[in-house]
Motif scaffolding. Structure first.
Motif, PDB file in Angstrom:
ATOM      1  N   ALA A   1       0.826  -1.215   0.000  1.00 28.07           N
ATOM      2  CA  ALA A   1       0.000   0.000   0.000  1.00 28.07           C
ATOM      3  C   ALA A   1       0.859   1.265   0.000  1.00 28.07           C
ATOM      4  CB  ALA A   1      -0.927  -0.004   1.210  1.00 28.07           C
ATOM      5  N   LYS A   2       1.954   1.264   0.752  1.00 26.02           N
ATOM      6  CA  LYS A   2       2.808   2.450   0.801  1.00 26.02           C
ATOM      7  C   LYS A   2       3.505   2.676  -0.541  1.00 26.02           C
ATOM      8  CE  LYS A   2       3.786   2.429   5.783  1.00 26.02           C
ATOM      9  NZ  LYS A   2       4.843   2.327   6.824  1.00 26.02           N
ATOM     10  N   VAL A   3       3.961   1.597  -1.157  1.00 21.28           N
ATOM     11  CA  VAL A   3       4.599   1.712  -2.469  1.00 21.28           C
ATOM     12  C   VAL A   3       3.595   2.257  -3.480  1.00 21.28           C
ATOM     13  CG1 VAL A   3       5.628   0.410  -4.377  1.00 21.28           C
ATOM     14  CG2 VAL A   3       6.276  -0.108  -2.014  1.00 21.28           C
ATOM     15  N   LYS A   4       2.380   1.764  -3.421  1.00 15.17           N
ATOM     16  CA  LYS A   4       1.345   2.223  -4.352  1.00 15.17           C
ATOM     17  C   LYS A   4       1.043   3.700  -4.145  1.00 15.17           C
ATOM     18  CE  LYS A   4      -3.228   0.949  -6.129  1.00 15.17           C
ATOM     19  NZ  LYS A   4      -4.330  -0.038  -6.045  1.00 15.17           N
ATOM     20  N   ALA A   5       0.936   4.130  -2.898  1.00 11.39           N
ATOM     21  CA  ALA A   5       0.645   5.536  -2.613  1.00 11.39           C
ATOM     22  C   ALA A   5       1.747   6.444  -3.128  1.00 11.39           C
ATOM     23  CB  ALA A   5       0.459   5.731  -1.107  1.00 11.39           C
ATOM     24  N   THR A   6       3.000   6.042  -2.909  1.00  8.82           N
ATOM     25  CA  THR A   6       4.139   6.823  -3.399  1.00  8.82           C
ATOM     26  C   THR A   6       4.136   6.885  -4.921  1.00  8.82           C
ATOM     27  OG1 THR A   6       5.466   6.222  -1.470  1.00  8.82           O
ATOM     28  CG2 THR A   6       6.657   6.998  -3.411  1.00  8.82           C
ATOM     29  N   PHE A   7       3.837   5.759  -5.542  1.00  8.29           N
ATOM     30  CA  PHE A   7       3.843   5.696  -6.995  1.00  8.29           C
ATOM     31  C   PHE A   7       2.748   6.588  -7.586  1.00  8.29           C
ATOM     32  CE2 PHE A   7       2.432   3.754 -11.017  1.00  8.29           C
ATOM     33  CZ  PHE A   7       3.621   3.857 -11.745  1.00  8.29           C
ATOM     34  N   VAL A   8       1.553   6.529  -7.043  1.00 10.63           N
ATOM     35  CA  VAL A   8       0.449   7.354  -7.550  1.00 10.63           C
ATOM     36  C   VAL A   8       0.794   8.833  -7.422  1.00 10.63           C
ATOM     37  CG1 VAL A   8      -1.948   8.046  -7.149  1.00 10.63           C
ATOM     38  CG2 VAL A   8      -1.338   5.622  -7.160  1.00 10.63           C
ATOM     39  N   GLN A   9       1.335   9.222  -6.290  1.00  9.66           N
ATOM     40  CA  GLN A   9       1.713  10.623  -6.078  1.00  9.66           C
ATOM     41  C   GLN A   9       2.778  11.050  -7.079  1.00  9.66           C
ATOM     42  OE1 GLN A   9       3.251  11.461  -2.184  1.00  9.66           O
ATOM     43  NE2 GLN A   9       3.416  13.664  -2.536  1.00  9.66           N
ATOM     44  N   GLN A  10       3.784  10.202  -7.264  1.00  8.86           N
ATOM     45  CA  GLN A  10       4.854  10.538  -8.205  1.00  8.86           C
ATOM     46  C   GLN A  10       4.317  10.642  -9.625  1.00  8.86           C
ATOM     47  OE1 GLN A  10       7.936   7.564  -8.624  1.00  8.86           O
ATOM     48  NE2 GLN A  10       9.354   8.992  -9.580  1.00  8.86           N
ATOM     49  N   PHE A  11       3.453   9.714 -10.000  1.00  6.10           N
ATOM     50  CA  PHE A  11       2.896   9.743 -11.355  1.00  6.10           C
ATOM     51  C   PHE A  11       2.142  11.045 -11.611  1.00  6.10           C
ATOM     52  CE2 PHE A  11      -0.415   9.147 -14.466  1.00  6.10           C
ATOM     53  CZ  PHE A  11       0.259   8.531 -15.515  1.00  6.10           C
ATOM     54  N   ILE A  12       1.315  11.448 -10.669  1.00  5.27           N
ATOM     55  CA  ILE A  12       0.520  12.667 -10.846  1.00  5.27           C
ATOM     56  C   ILE A  12       1.425  13.895 -10.908  1.00  5.27           C
ATOM     57  CG2 ILE A  12      -1.186  14.160  -9.729  1.00  5.27           C
ATOM     58  CD1 ILE A  12      -2.550  11.593  -8.693  1.00  5.27           C
ATOM     59  N   GLU A  13       2.452  13.933 -10.063  1.00  3.28           N
ATOM     60  CA  GLU A  13       3.374  15.068 -10.084  1.00  3.28           C
ATOM     61  C   GLU A  13       4.086  15.157 -11.437  1.00  3.28           C
ATOM     62  OE1 GLU A  13       3.865  17.524  -7.967  1.00  3.28           O
ATOM     63  OE2 GLU A  13       2.343  16.735  -6.586  1.00  3.28           O
TER      64      GLU A  13
ATOM     65  N   PHE B   1      -7.721   7.025  -9.540  1.00  6.51           N
ATOM     66  CA  PHE B   1      -6.798   5.906  -9.668  1.00  6.51           C
ATOM     67  C   PHE B   1      -7.013   4.872  -8.558  1.00  6.51           C
ATOM     68  CE2 PHE B   1      -3.659   8.896 -11.967  1.00  6.51           C
ATOM     69  CZ  PHE B   1      -4.147   8.514 -13.204  1.00  6.51           C
ATOM     70  N   TYR B   2      -7.242   5.347  -7.329  1.00 10.67           N
ATOM     71  CA  TYR B   2      -7.452   4.420  -6.218  1.00 10.67           C
ATOM     72  C   TYR B   2      -8.761   3.641  -6.353  1.00 10.67           C
ATOM     73  CZ  TYR B   2      -3.514   6.266  -3.525  1.00 10.67           C
ATOM     74  OH  TYR B   2      -2.256   6.612  -3.094  1.00 10.67           O
ATOM     75  N   SER B   3      -9.706   4.163  -7.127  1.00 14.13           N
ATOM     76  CA  SER B   3     -10.985   3.479  -7.305  1.00 14.13           C
ATOM     77  C   SER B   3     -10.882   2.285  -8.254  1.00 14.13           C
ATOM     78  CB  SER B   3     -12.044   4.459  -7.839  1.00 14.13           C
ATOM     79  OG  SER B   3     -11.807   4.771  -9.217  1.00 14.13           O
ATOM     80  N   LEU B   4      -9.756   2.166  -8.954  1.00 13.05           N
ATOM     81  CA  LEU B   4      -9.580   1.113  -9.949  1.00 13.05           C
ATOM     82  C   LEU B   4      -8.761  -0.042  -9.380  1.00 13.05           C
ATOM     83  CD1 LEU B   4      -8.568   3.414 -12.963  1.00 13.05           C
ATOM     84  CD2 LEU B   4     -10.843   2.469 -12.504  1.00 13.05           C
ATOM     85  N   ASP B   5      -9.000  -1.235  -9.917  1.00 12.46           N
ATOM     86  CA  ASP B   5      -8.105  -2.348  -9.617  1.00 12.46           C
ATOM     87  C   ASP B   5      -6.717  -1.989 -10.135  1.00 12.46           C
ATOM     88  OD1 ASP B   5     -10.182  -3.774  -8.528  1.00 12.46           O
ATOM     89  OD2 ASP B   5     -10.609  -4.902 -10.359  1.00 12.46           O
TER      90      ASP B   5
ATOM     91  N   ILE C   1      -2.978   0.904 -13.826  1.00 14.37           N
ATOM     92  CA  ILE C   1      -1.781   1.033 -14.658  1.00 14.37           C
ATOM     93  C   ILE C   1      -2.177   1.313 -16.101  1.00 14.37           C
ATOM     94  CG2 ILE C   1       0.197  -0.206 -15.612  1.00 14.37           C
ATOM     95  CD1 ILE C   1       0.670   0.673 -12.774  1.00 14.37           C
ATOM     96  N   ASP C   2      -3.158   0.585 -16.612  1.00 17.87           N
ATOM     97  CA  ASP C   2      -3.610   0.798 -17.990  1.00 17.87           C
ATOM     98  C   ASP C   2      -4.135   2.218 -18.182  1.00 17.87           C
ATOM     99  OD1 ASP C   2      -2.954  -1.769 -18.720  1.00 17.87           O
ATOM    100  OD2 ASP C   2      -4.991  -2.554 -18.538  1.00 17.87           O
ATOM    101  N   LYS C   3      -4.871   2.719 -17.204  1.00 17.98           N
ATOM    102  CA  LYS C   3      -5.433   4.069 -17.308  1.00 17.98           C
ATOM    103  C   LYS C   3      -4.345   5.130 -17.229  1.00 17.98           C
ATOM    104  CE  LYS C   3      -8.746   5.208 -18.048  1.00 17.98           C
ATOM    105  NZ  LYS C   3      -9.246   5.707 -19.364  1.00 17.98           N
ATOM    106  N   MET C   4      -3.357   4.937 -16.381  1.00 19.40           N
ATOM    107  CA  MET C   4      -2.236   5.874 -16.318  1.00 19.40           C
ATOM    108  C   MET C   4      -1.547   5.969 -17.674  1.00 19.40           C
ATOM    109  SD  MET C   4      -0.466   4.930 -12.671  1.00 19.40           S
ATOM    110  CE  MET C   4      -0.964   5.721 -11.136  1.00 19.40           C
ATOM    111  N   MET C   5      -1.365   4.828 -18.309  1.00 19.26           N
ATOM    112  CA  MET C   5      -0.705   4.803 -19.605  1.00 19.26           C
ATOM    113  C   MET C   5      -1.582   5.411 -20.704  1.00 19.26           C
ATOM    114  SD  MET C   5       1.031   1.003 -19.448  1.00 19.26           S
ATOM    115  CE  MET C   5       2.475   0.675 -18.423  1.00 19.26           C
ATOM    116  N   ALA C   6      -2.874   5.142 -20.626  1.00 16.63           N
ATOM    117  CA  ALA C   6      -3.801   5.595 -21.672  1.00 16.63           C
ATOM    118  C   ALA C   6      -4.076   7.093 -21.613  1.00 16.63           C
ATOM    119  CB  ALA C   6      -5.120   4.836 -21.556  1.00 16.63           C
ATOM    120  N   GLY C   7      -3.962   7.690 -20.413  1.00 19.92           N
ATOM    121  CA  GLY C   7      -4.338   9.084 -20.238  1.00 19.92           C
ATOM    122  C   GLY C   7      -5.773   9.196 -19.761  1.00 19.92           C
ATOM    123  N   VAL C   8      -6.103  10.322 -19.154  1.00 19.55           N
ATOM    124  CA  VAL C   8      -7.435  10.520 -18.583  1.00 19.55           C
ATOM    125  C   VAL C   8      -8.109  11.711 -19.252  1.00 19.55           C
ATOM    126  CG1 VAL C   8      -8.765  10.930 -16.471  1.00 19.55           C
ATOM    127  CG2 VAL C   8      -6.634   9.600 -16.360  1.00 19.55           C
TER     128      VAL C   8
END
Length: 423
Positions: free
Chosen positions: A91-103, A120-124, A129-136
């Protein structure tokens, strides 16, 4: 004591091993094109480094054909998107990753940052990962209100988070050299975001995290380096292009770290190539296909400026690098450092029209899966016939859509493990 023994064992049996461009390919990293291609629009092509818009369904079929060719040759095919999702179990790795990705997505609005994180947290995890790559797209976030001044000023822009359409060119974000990698700092913001997935995988995926993996370069560097400019000519000679996408300072940093680690590499050749879209990376103008054969674009046959970098004889006061500038023809450079006569096979047979057209479609960008055995695009039929006439075994893949991204089979693949060549 136990930790020291473990590290020694891991170093003896590395999870990564690339000491040539042509050793039998055992494991490779790919990315199957996703919805990021359907978020390409004409007005954003230049920003996103595309010249055209591939048709996703056909691009996926072509990519699956490519992957199946590799699998049929007993190559382990790993997928970037799958490894990234598998690395996010904590969970901590995921939180750090999501924050870094958005920044790193350069989201200016604080309200959008919060909305994206919640989305992002609402998705499996695989879907995230697919949505991050695809764009929002803006309409995808029902919770996004666009109330701030920043939101309203940028209301016409269609994305809250830009797509990453270049991801299927897995060669560039990092490169395997020996048993280590260069985790690259890429030239543009559009592509530099791609490298966070590689960072995540090597730091947290079970396949890699407990292995000792040297980093010859890191994404936090301020100068740029891209994998298409990195060619492992032998276990002793590395070639790196100084190009539109790679800085000379980066080449020197990689060289220094290889020498400091007493790696097997004794020489780094810095090729100064033209800075242009057509000559984007070193591997767009030549690739190795056999012990003594290379595909090339004839435009680089004239004398090249190459800097030969070796350890200085006197290094009592710390490592010193000896740099010798050489103006030589490509064949002479390769023969000097490989110790054998080489044959240069011209893209498009050197014909002014055929060569120009097929080089644009990466006729010189091949992926060797063994000495004398390469994957090529079907559309480069003139070059393919010439390669066959030199006795090479070709695995021909369809390419009408994949080629629109200006990258060939080598660009679309990142070898993780190759057999060492027999001496």
């Amino acid at each position: 004591m136990e930790n020291t023994a473990l590290q020694s064992q891991l170093l003896e049996q590395p999870c990564l091993n690339v000491t040539s461009e042509i050793g039998r390919l055992r494991s490779v990293l790919l990315h199957r094109p996703g919805r990021e291609l359907e978020n390409l629009i004409p007005e954003l092509l230049e920003k996103l480094l595309f010249d055209d818009i591939p048709y996703l369904e056909m691009a996926q079929q072509e990519h699956d054909f490519f992957a199946n060719v590799l699998k049929s040759q007993n190559v382990e095919v790993l997928y970037l998107e799958k490894l990234a999702a598998e690395a996010l179990t904590d969970a901590k790795v995921k939180a750090t990753f999501v924050q870094q990705f958005i920044e790193e997505a350069a989201v200016a609005s604080e309200s959008v940052k919060v909305a994206l994180a919640d989305y992002f947290y609402s998705l499996d995890t695989p879907d995230m990962i697919d949505k991050m790559m695809a764009g929002v797209r803006k309409e995808e976030l029902t919770i996004y209100k666009g109330e701030s001044l920043c939101d309203q000023i940028n209301n016409a822009y269609p994305f809250l988070c830009d797509p990453m359409p270049n991801l299927y060119f897995t060669r560039d974000p990092f490169a395997t050299i020996g048993s280590g990698i260069t985790l690259n700092h890429m030239r543009t913001q559009t592509r530099n975001r791609e490298t966070i997935f590689a960072k995540l995988i090597f730091e947290h995926h079970p396949k890699f995290k407990d292995n000792v993996i040297p980093f010859w370069f890191n994404r936090e560097e301020t100068t740029s380096l891209e994998g298409g400019d990195e060619l492992v000519l032998s276990d002793k000679v590395l070639a790196i292009g100084i190009s539109q996408r790679t800085d000379s300072a980066s080449v020197e940093k990689v060289c220094r770290r290889l020498f400091e680690a007493n790696s097997s590499f004794k020489t780094v050749l810095a090729f100064h190539i033209p800075s242009s879209r057509a000559f984007m990376h070193l591997d767009t103008v030549f690739t190795m296909v056999d012990y003594d054969k290379f595909t090339i674009h004839s435009a680089i046959e004239q004398p090249l400026t190459v800097y030969e970098m070796t350890k200085a004889a006197d290094s009592k006061n710390g490592l010193k690098i000896k740099i010798e500038k050489q103006d030589m023809k490509l064949a002479d450079i390769l023969e000097k450092h490989l110790g054998r006569k080489v044959t240069l096979i011209r893209c498009g047979n050197g014909d002014r029209i055929d060569a120009s057209r097929e080089q644009w479609n990466d006729g010189a960008n091949t992926l060797a899966i063994a000495p004398g055995e390469v994957v090529v695009y079907s559309r480069n039929h003139v070059t393919n016939q010439i390669l066959e006439s030199y006795g090479l075994k070709l695995h021909v893949i369809p390419s009408s859509e994949l080629s629109r991204g200006r990258g060939g089979p080598r660009c679309m693949s990142m070898p993780l493990y190759r057999d060492n060549l027999e001496k």
